[in-house]
Design a protein around this motif. Structure first.
Motif, PDB file in Angstrom:
ATOM      1  N   LEU A  85       0.822  -1.203   0.000  1.00 58.00           N
ATOM      2  CA  LEU A  85       0.000   0.000   0.000  1.00 58.00           C
ATOM      3  C   LEU A  85       0.866   1.267   0.000  1.00 58.00           C
ATOM      4  N   VAL A  86       1.907   1.275   0.866  1.00 62.02           N
ATOM      5  CA  VAL A  86       2.800   2.434   0.929  1.00 62.02           C
ATOM      6  C   VAL A  86       3.557   2.600  -0.387  1.00 62.02           C
ATOM      7  N   SER A  87       4.052   1.501  -0.958  1.00 62.72           N
ATOM      8  CA  SER A  87       4.810   1.580  -2.215  1.00 62.72           C
ATOM      9  C   SER A  87       3.937   2.101  -3.348  1.00 62.72           C
ATOM     10  N   THR A  88       2.702   1.610  -3.443  1.00 65.46           N
ATOM     11  CA  THR A  88       1.804   2.073  -4.506  1.00 65.46           C
ATOM     12  C   THR A  88       1.462   3.555  -4.345  1.00 65.46           C
ATOM     13  N   ALA A  89       1.229   3.940  -3.098  1.00 62.34           N
ATOM     14  CA  ALA A  89       0.924   5.356  -2.840  1.00 62.34           C
ATOM     15  C   ALA A  89       2.105   6.245  -3.220  1.00 62.34           C
ATOM     16  N   CYS A  90       3.321   5.793  -2.917  1.00 61.58           N
ATOM     17  CA  CYS A  90       4.513   6.568  -3.283  1.00 61.58           C
ATOM     18  C   CYS A  90       4.660   6.677  -4.796  1.00 61.58           C
ATOM     19  N   ALA A 136      -7.840   3.277  -8.477  1.00 62.08           N
ATOM     20  CA  ALA A 136      -8.396   4.494  -7.874  1.00 62.08           C
ATOM     21  C   ALA A 136      -7.512   5.703  -8.187  1.00 62.08           C
ATOM     22  N   GLY A 137      -6.196   5.519  -8.095  1.00 62.24           N
ATOM     23  CA  GLY A 137      -5.280   6.620  -8.384  1.00 62.24           C
ATOM     24  C   GLY A 137      -5.344   7.051  -9.832  1.00 62.24           C
ATOM     25  N   THR A 138      -5.451   6.087 -10.755  1.00 67.46           N
ATOM     26  CA  THR A 138      -5.558   6.410 -12.187  1.00 67.46           C
ATOM     27  C   THR A 138      -6.831   7.193 -12.470  1.00 67.46           C
ATOM     28  N   ALA A 139      -7.936   6.750 -11.840  1.00 71.08           N
ATOM     29  CA  ALA A 139      -9.204   7.463 -12.036  1.00 71.08           C
ATOM     30  C   ALA A 139      -9.100   8.907 -11.554  1.00 71.08           C
ATOM     31  N   MET A 140      -8.450   9.122 -10.412  1.00 65.52           N
ATOM     32  CA  MET A 140      -8.300  10.479  -9.882  1.00 65.52           C
ATOM     33  C   MET A 140      -7.424  11.330 -10.801  1.00 65.52           C
ATOM     34  N   LEU A 141      -6.337  10.743 -11.312  1.00 64.47           N
ATOM     35  CA  LEU A 141      -5.462  11.486 -12.208  1.00 64.47           C
ATOM     36  C   LEU A 141      -6.189  11.888 -13.481  1.00 64.47           C
ATOM     37  N   LEU A 142      -6.938  10.947 -14.067  1.00 61.34           N
ATOM     38  CA  LEU A 142      -7.654  11.236 -15.303  1.00 61.34           C
ATOM     39  C   LEU A 142      -8.742  12.284 -15.074  1.00 61.34           C
ATOM     40  N   TRP A 143      -9.416  12.192 -13.949  1.00 61.32           N
ATOM     41  CA  TRP A 143     -10.466  13.175 -13.638  1.00 61.32           C
ATOM     42  C   TRP A 143      -9.855  14.550 -13.397  1.00 61.32           C
TER      43      TRP A 143
END
Length: 454
Positions: A85-90, A136-143
């Motif tokens: 989780l930490v690695s993906t968030a980074c 979730a991160g990809t969706a936020m970036l695209l939005w």
């Protein structure tokens, strides 16, 4: 004797694959993560404290995870999920700082689940966590960047597909590892069973050799009985032939016939010993107890010559017994010789040996009695123990009664000892009656049980 129970195998405590990383490898990975900060600075053209902080957190997470997984291996799944989780968030943070979807680090977001499936091969859940955070991160970036719906759906489909593919790879890898682990356990179990079988076979062989050795120690005692009778007859024939007088051919023929019987008995004893060593005893057959007693008396007559009275009361009409005839003869002969030894070492007026046969319910009983001193109270409980004897070393080995009881038990009978109320010793042999059909088709089960018990 072979045991049927399977051994319990202790499953080795498995350490997660990531838990066996050496500290050197982890330090190298952390060094690479930190060194790439200069690449970030060159790309951005400036110093970014945010980028440095993310990389420090990522490297610290790797070091902390490696330390904790060794300290608390039982927390392996939770620690792995947290580290992923930490690695993906980074990675998502670095992607945002480096230009978002169009930046050089965005490719790491969809690829990361595949990397996690290869690094943490035992943790499918960790791959799912990485994929979910990446989606979730990809969706936020695209939005955030305002991409079109088709562009957003395309990227979301790619990231989701790669995440599912990573989860599938992780699941397949886990199943392969479980199959390999099961194969290792099965191989270890099979090897353990083979080792146990070999050990039991060696133990059975050792026990068999020990019994053969025990019989070999007592075989001299058993052979000496008919051998003395044979030697006496040979000396008699030799004397008769040397004397210058008319020979009594009928008497000589009778002596030689009886000598042949003694020789046959010696050969039978040797054959019995060899047969026992091969664990292939003769099959029992129906025979008359009176005939067995008559042959035993004939062979023991020389040893019992000093006995004043020798009484035999074994009716010819007794039911037949189902035994190995020569072995029952050996038992009766041994009991007669023992009685003669006692009366010789403890002479009493009117010494006598009696053999009494009778039928009792479903058994045939043979009593071998003498009017000697009987068994002392401390001797009677130990009478059938191997190597226990009250005789001098040249008279016995302490194996005769032990062997006799084992032979009788092979026939499904019993051999017991007691003192007569009127004085003297009594040995009691009980044998089962011959059952209908056994003569035509003898059963081998009692012998098999006796061999196992022996």
């Amino acid at each position: 004797m072979l045991r049927s129970s399977e051994p319990e195998l202790e499953q080795p405590e498995t350490i997660p694959q990531e838990g066996v990383w050496s500290r050197r490898i982890v330090r190298v990975l952390c060094g690479v993560i930190l060194v790439f900060f200069w690449v970030d600075s060159l790309y951005l053209g400036r110093f970014s404290a945010w980028m440095l902080g993310l990389r420090v957190v990522w490297a610290a997470s790797m070091l902390g995870y490696t330390y904790m997984i060794r300290l608390r291996p039982q927390w392996g799944g939770l620690l792995t999920d947290l580290n992923v989780l930490v690695s993906t968030a980074c990675v998502l943070g670095l992607t945002v700082e480096m230009g978002g979807v169009g930046g050089p680090y965005f490719i790491m977001v969809p690829v990361l689940p595949l990397a996690i499936s290869l690094i943490y091969r035992r943790h499918v859940r960790s791959v799912i966590v990485c994929g979910a955070v990446g989606i979730a991160g990809t969706a936020m970036l695209l939005w955030r960047e305002g991409h079109s719906l088709s562009h957003t759906l395309t990227w979301m489909s790619v990231v989701t597909g790669i995440a599912l593919l990573g989860a599938y790879f992780a699941q397949q890898t886990l199943q392969v590892q479980q199959v390999e682990q099961q194969a290792r356990l099965e191989r270890a179990r099979r090897e353990s069973l083979e080792a146990l079988a070999c050990s039991e076979h060696r133990r059975a062989q050792s026990e068999k050799l020990a019994i053969v050795g025990r019989l070999a120690s007592g075989v001299a005692h058993e052979i000496n009985n008919p051998l003395a009778y044979v030697g006496s007859n040979v000396n008699y024939v030799h004397t008769e032939l040397l004397e210058a007088r008319e020979l009594n051919r009928e008497e000589l023929a009778e002596v030689l016939t009886e000598t042949r019987v003694g020789i046959q008995h010696i050969r039978q004893i040797v054959s019995d010993l060899r047969g026992f060593a091969r664990m292939d005893a003769d099959e029992p057959a129906a025979c008359s107890l009176g005939d067995v007693v008559a042959d035993a008396m004939k062979l023991a007559s020389l040893r019992l010559k000093h006995v004043s009275f020798l009484q035999v009361d074994v009716p010819a009409e007794l039911p037949e017994v189902f035994v190995v005839r020569q072995r029952l003869l050996q038992v009766v002969l041994n009991l007669l010789i023992n009685a003669g030894d006692v009366l010789e070492s403890h002479p009493v007026p009117g010494s006598e040996v009696r053999l009494i046969g009778r039928a009792e319910q479903e058994r045939v009983v043979l009593l071998v009695e003498d009017n000697g001193p009987g068994f002392a109270p401390h001797v009677l409980p130990r009478l059938f123990e191997a190597f226990f004897t009250t005789k001098n070393p040249d008279k016995g080995t302490g194996l005769g009664l032990t062997l006799s009881r084992e032979l009788v038990e092979q026939f499904g009978g019993t051999l017991s000892a007691s003192n007569r109320p009127e004085g003297g010793a009594r040995l009691r042999i009980e044998l089962p009656l011959r059952q209908a059909g056994l003569a035509e088709k003898p059963s081998t089960e009692p012998q098999a049980e006796a061999r196992g018990a022996a």
